[in-house]
Design a protein around this motif. Structure first.
Motif, PDB file in Angstrom:
ATOM      1  N   GLN A 219       0.293 -23.696  24.003  1.00  0.00           N
ATOM      2  CA  GLN A 219      -1.021 -22.205  24.303  1.00  0.00           C
ATOM      3  C   GLN A 219       0.750 -21.587  25.447  1.00  0.00           C
ATOM      4  O   GLN A 219       0.931 -22.094  26.720  1.00  0.00           O
ATOM      5  CB  GLN A 219      -1.445 -23.359  26.099  1.00  0.00           C
ATOM      6  N   ASP A 220       0.048 -20.230  25.169  1.00  0.00           N
ATOM      7  CA  ASP A 220       1.140 -19.420  26.073  1.00  0.00           C
ATOM      8  C   ASP A 220       0.138 -19.022  26.928  1.00  0.00           C
ATOM      9  O   ASP A 220      -1.384 -19.293  27.275  1.00  0.00           O
ATOM     10  CB  ASP A 220       1.124 -18.496  25.276  1.00  0.00           C
ATOM     11  N   HIS A 221       0.026 -18.090  28.114  1.00  0.00           N
ATOM     12  CA  HIS A 221      -0.862 -17.619  29.436  1.00  0.00           C
ATOM     13  C   HIS A 221      -0.167 -16.219  28.914  1.00  0.00           C
ATOM     14  O   HIS A 221       0.817 -15.917  29.852  1.00  0.00           O
ATOM     15  CB  HIS A 221      -0.461 -18.154  30.658  1.00  0.00           C
ATOM     16  N   LYS A 222      -0.540 -15.364  28.544  1.00  0.00           N
ATOM     17  CA  LYS A 222      -0.455 -13.679  27.842  1.00  0.00           C
ATOM     18  C   LYS A 222      -1.350 -13.117  29.315  1.00  0.00           C
ATOM     19  O   LYS A 222      -0.279 -12.065  29.730  1.00  0.00           O
ATOM     20  CB  LYS A 222      -1.222 -13.268  27.224  1.00  0.00           C
ATOM     21  N   ALA A 223      -1.853 -13.062  30.013  1.00  0.00           N
ATOM     22  CA  ALA A 223      -2.288 -12.438  30.978  1.00  0.00           C
ATOM     23  C   ALA A 223      -1.405 -12.837  32.514  1.00  0.00           C
ATOM     24  O   ALA A 223      -1.074 -13.289  32.423  1.00  0.00           O
ATOM     25  CB  ALA A 223      -3.795 -12.239  31.156  1.00  0.00           C
ATOM     26  N   LEU A 276       7.154 -19.689  11.496  1.00  0.00           N
ATOM     27  CA  LEU A 276       6.024 -18.627  11.014  1.00  0.00           C
ATOM     28  C   LEU A 276       5.570 -18.980  12.360  1.00  0.00           C
ATOM     29  O   LEU A 276       5.044 -20.594  12.276  1.00  0.00           O
ATOM     30  CB  LEU A 276       4.894 -19.193   9.449  1.00  0.00           C
ATOM     31  N   TYR A 277       4.203 -18.520  12.797  1.00  0.00           N
ATOM     32  CA  TYR A 277       3.765 -18.551  14.531  1.00  0.00           C
ATOM     33  C   TYR A 277       2.480 -17.963  14.623  1.00  0.00           C
ATOM     34  O   TYR A 277       2.318 -16.839  13.834  1.00  0.00           O
ATOM     35  CB  TYR A 277       4.815 -18.204  15.423  1.00  0.00           C
ATOM     36  N   ALA A 278       1.342 -19.566  14.329  1.00  0.00           N
ATOM     37  CA  ALA A 278       0.175 -18.788  13.933  1.00  0.00           C
ATOM     38  C   ALA A 278      -0.370 -18.579  15.687  1.00  0.00           C
ATOM     39  O   ALA A 278      -0.380 -19.957  16.022  1.00  0.00           O
ATOM     40  CB  ALA A 278      -0.798 -19.420  12.953  1.00  0.00           C
ATOM     41  N   TYR A 292       0.164 -13.435  13.173  1.00  0.00           N
ATOM     42  CA  TYR A 292       1.314 -14.260  12.844  1.00  0.00           C
ATOM     43  C   TYR A 292       1.780 -13.254  13.179  1.00  0.00           C
ATOM     44  O   TYR A 292       2.148 -11.742  13.479  1.00  0.00           O
ATOM     45  CB  TYR A 292       1.460 -14.362  11.697  1.00  0.00           C
ATOM     46  N   ASN A 293       3.152 -14.302  14.146  1.00  0.00           N
ATOM     47  CA  ASN A 293       4.559 -13.864  14.532  1.00  0.00           C
ATOM     48  C   ASN A 293       5.209 -14.611  13.228  1.00  0.00           C
ATOM     49  O   ASN A 293       5.471 -15.925  12.832  1.00  0.00           O
ATOM     50  CB  ASN A 293       4.877 -13.978  15.815  1.00  0.00           C
ATOM     51  N   VAL A 294       6.702 -13.348  13.407  1.00  0.00           N
ATOM     52  CA  VAL A 294       7.456 -14.202  12.341  1.00  0.00           C
ATOM     53  C   VAL A 294       8.462 -14.481  12.865  1.00  0.00           C
ATOM     54  O   VAL A 294       9.634 -14.654  12.078  1.00  0.00           O
ATOM     55  CB  VAL A 294       8.008 -13.259  11.115  1.00  0.00           C
ATOM     56  N   ARG A 295       8.658 -15.230  13.868  1.00  0.00           N
ATOM     57  CA  ARG A 295       9.658 -16.056  14.890  1.00  0.00           C
ATOM     58  C   ARG A 295       8.816 -16.722  15.414  1.00  0.00           C
ATOM     59  O   ARG A 295       7.972 -17.350  16.300  1.00  0.00           O
ATOM     60  CB  ARG A 295      10.803 -14.715  15.663  1.00  0.00           C
ATOM     61  N   PHE A 296      10.046 -17.427  17.064  1.00  0.00           N
ATOM     62  CA  PHE A 296       9.535 -18.343  17.684  1.00  0.00           C
ATOM     63  C   PHE A 296       9.020 -17.809  18.912  1.00  0.00           C
ATOM     64  O   PHE A 296       9.407 -16.393  18.993  1.00  0.00           O
ATOM     65  CB  PHE A 296      10.646 -18.979  18.027  1.00  0.00           C
ATOM     66  N   GLY A 297       8.276 -18.125  19.263  1.00  0.00           N
ATOM     67  CA  GLY A 297       7.117 -17.190  20.618  1.00  0.00           C
ATOM     68  C   GLY A 297       7.936 -17.275  22.437  1.00  0.00           C
ATOM     69  O   GLY A 297       9.042 -18.054  21.650  1.00  0.00           O
ATOM     70  N   ASP A 298       8.192 -16.209  23.022  1.00  0.00           N
ATOM     71  CA  ASP A 298       8.402 -16.055  23.851  1.00  0.00           C
ATOM     72  C   ASP A 298       7.451 -15.742  25.329  1.00  0.00           C
ATOM     73  O   ASP A 298       6.757 -14.953  24.966  1.00  0.00           O
ATOM     74  CB  ASP A 298       9.823 -15.246  24.223  1.00  0.00           C
ATOM     75  N   PRO A 299       6.992 -16.984  25.960  1.00  0.00           N
ATOM     76  CA  PRO A 299       8.089 -18.786  26.006  1.00  0.00           C
ATOM     77  C   PRO A 299       7.563 -19.857  26.140  1.00  0.00           C
ATOM     78  O   PRO A 299       8.433 -20.864  26.008  1.00  0.00           O
ATOM     79  CB  PRO A 299       7.399 -18.327  27.982  1.00  0.00           C
ATOM     80  N   GLU A 300       6.837 -20.047  24.162  1.00  0.00           N
ATOM     81  CA  GLU A 300       6.110 -21.462  23.806  1.00  0.00           C
ATOM     82  C   GLU A 300       8.004 -21.988  23.907  1.00  0.00           C
ATOM     83  O   GLU A 300       7.909 -23.054  23.086  1.00  0.00           O
ATOM     84  CB  GLU A 300       5.567 -20.200  22.600  1.00  0.00           C
TER      85      GLU A 300
HETATM   86  N1  GLY Z   1       4.737 -15.615  23.576  1.00  0.00           N
HETATM   87  C1  GLY Z   1       3.947 -14.324  22.595  1.00  0.00           C
HETATM   88  C2  GLY Z   1       4.908 -14.277  21.763  1.00  0.00           C
HETATM   89  O1  GLY Z   1       5.941 -14.022  21.738  1.00  0.00           O
HETATM   90  O2  GLY Z   1       5.185 -12.873  21.098  1.00  0.00           O
END
Ligand code: GLY
Ligand code: AMP
Length: 436
Positions: A219-223, A276-278, A292-300
């Motif tokens: 889980q991310d924290h976007k705000a 593949l990041y859903a 969808y993102n096509v890479r690792f999430g940052d900071p996940e």
């Molecule tokens: N953590 C959200 C992103 O990488 O897009």
């Protein structure tokens, strides 16, 4: 095997740190990297869109595989040009990267593959969008309290999705995207979709286009601020695993989200290979894909890789070679991990750079803690701030409260003028309920 990692964020530092644990790795290069990657690995002074320079570097330095961190070079087609030069690269092709690079493309694939997502319409002009709003949600029936999300089609550094709660906000969002051109060409098209209530979760999978390996949920924290208040950011912290996603839900997401999407991409001759990041909304009706993102999430990426016990280089190589089906099941540290992002004063708005940072080494020495650098650089022997998100302080613990305590103890060791962070990272894990 020498490895080149492209990017300069916390994600790329974490990728380099994890790849370094592989028994088969040679020299690790990061382009352009940050202060952390510069001290622990070799930084290369090349920007992520300098494809010619990167290709020359890869050839001259016997790079066995290149791992692309951010979405921008992927959407510009870096994987295609590396492959054309006979270089091995981890990351999807330009066509496949449209899953992130074009919201319209993504929605079309989701619809085609019958993957649950918010209902939507796409538009080319503000007039079209305004007319739709007027006809589909007439003022006399719907009034002004209308919740919809307006999104620029293209890449907008995470800022192109505008969540609106009134007719006025929707009209303003359409204006910003299509008339003010706030996101440039990314606003050549836009979508308007229903706003979904629920809890968000990030589920990442690695695929070679045939086999799909899911990673534990995060889980991310976007705000920007505590209790999810304030403007959206790139992500102020993350944790994994999240109790919002149990094993049954993971299985459901594999079957109903990843499998049909990867098949739809293959059928439309846009084989998807890479991460593949859903981005999911867990609604009362079940999970729905927000993007969808096509890479690792940052900071996940940071807490996920802290927990990964398998050899990441082996996983990357198997993906690049289309041999994911041949590798053993991934092994994970059962302990939870959390990452707290420390940011510059003013972020996500404008901020100063060049503030001297102290205490990173003391923080890094704490048990179960790793400080991943993001917006940092070296200046005359000092580590100084060089971006909005500066550090990702990441910790493992027996329990989420212990991991949280460790991460915030480490945060306390680190100082610079204007440093701040959210104080409630991972608190969601205590009260997480689907559809909440
Ligand atoms: N953590 C959200 C992103 O990488 O897009
Ligand atoms: P996106 O770039 O599409 O992931 O959107 C960024 C953020 O906007 C998401 O992480 C959500 O917090 C929010 N968002 C996007 N689409 C929706 C939606 N349909 N309903 C509710 N929130 C959304």
């Amino acid at each position: 095997m020498n490895v080149l990692i492209i990017g300069s964020g916390g994600r790329e530092h974490a990728l380099a740190w994890k790849i370094a644990q592989s028994p088969n790795v040679g020299t690790i290069f990061v382009a352009p990297g940050n202060a952390g990657t510069g001290v622990e690995f070799e930084n290369v002074d090349l920007q992520v869109d300098d494809f010619e320079g990167l290709i020359r570097f890869a050839k001259n330095n016997q790079i066995g595989v290149t791992i692309v961190g951010p979405e921008v070079p992927l959407c510009l087609g870096i994987s295609d040009v590396f492959l054309a030069e006979g270089l091995r690269v981890f990351g999807p092709s330009k066509l496949a990267a449209q899953l992130e690079g074009s919201k319209v493309f993504c929605k079309e694939i989701l619809t085609h593959a019958n993957v649950p997502t918010a209902g939507y319409q796409s538009f080319r002009t503000a007039e079209e969008a305004e007319l739709y709003l007027k006809n589909r949600f007439p003022q006399e029936d719907h009034g002004d309290a209308l919740s919809l999300v307006v999104k620029a089609d293209g890449l907008a550094a995470g800022k192109g999705a505008i969540v609106c709660n009134s007719r006025g906000e929707i009209l303003e969002a359409i204006h910003r995207i299509s008339r003010d051109r706030e996101f440039g060409e990314a606003g050549n098209r836009m979508i308007i979709e229903e706003k979904l209530p629920g809890t968000e979760a990030s589920i990442l999978a690695i695929t070679d286009g045939r086999t799909i390996v899911t990673l534990p949920p995060a889980q991310d924290h976007k705000a920007a601020y505590d209790n999810d208040q304030g403007p959206n950011t790139g992500g102020m912290g993350a944790f994994s695993p999240t109790p919002a996603v149990d094993e049954e839900l993971m299985y459901w997401v594999e079957e109903k989200v990843f499998v049909p999407t990867v098949h739809a991409m293959k059928r439309s001759r846009q084989l998807f290979s890479g991460v593949l990041y859903a981005g999911l909304m867990l609604t009362k009706q079940g999970p729905k894909v927000l993007e969808y993102n096509v890479r690792f999430g940052d900071p996940e990426c940071q807490p996920l890789l802290m927990r990964m016990q398998s050899d990441l280089l082996e996983l990357v190589n198997a993906t690049v070679d289309g041999k994911l089906s041949e590798i053993d099941d991934l092994q994970w540290d059962p302990r939870p991990s959390i990452c707290v992002v420390m940011a510059s004063e003013g972020y996500p708005g404008s901020y100063d750079k060049g503030r001297v940072i102290s205490g990173i080494d003391q923080a890094d020495r704490l048990d179960g803690v790793k400080v991943f650098h993001a917006g940092t650089k070296l200046r005359a022997g000092d580590v100084v701030s060089n971006g909005g998100r500066v550090l990702g302080v990441t910790a493992l613990g027996e329990t989420v409260p212990e991991a949280k305590l460790r991460a915030y103890q480490a945060v306390k060791e680190i100082r610079w003028d204007g440093a701040w962070c959210r104080k409630d990272i991972a608190d969601k894990s205590f009260g997480a309920i689907a559809g909440g």
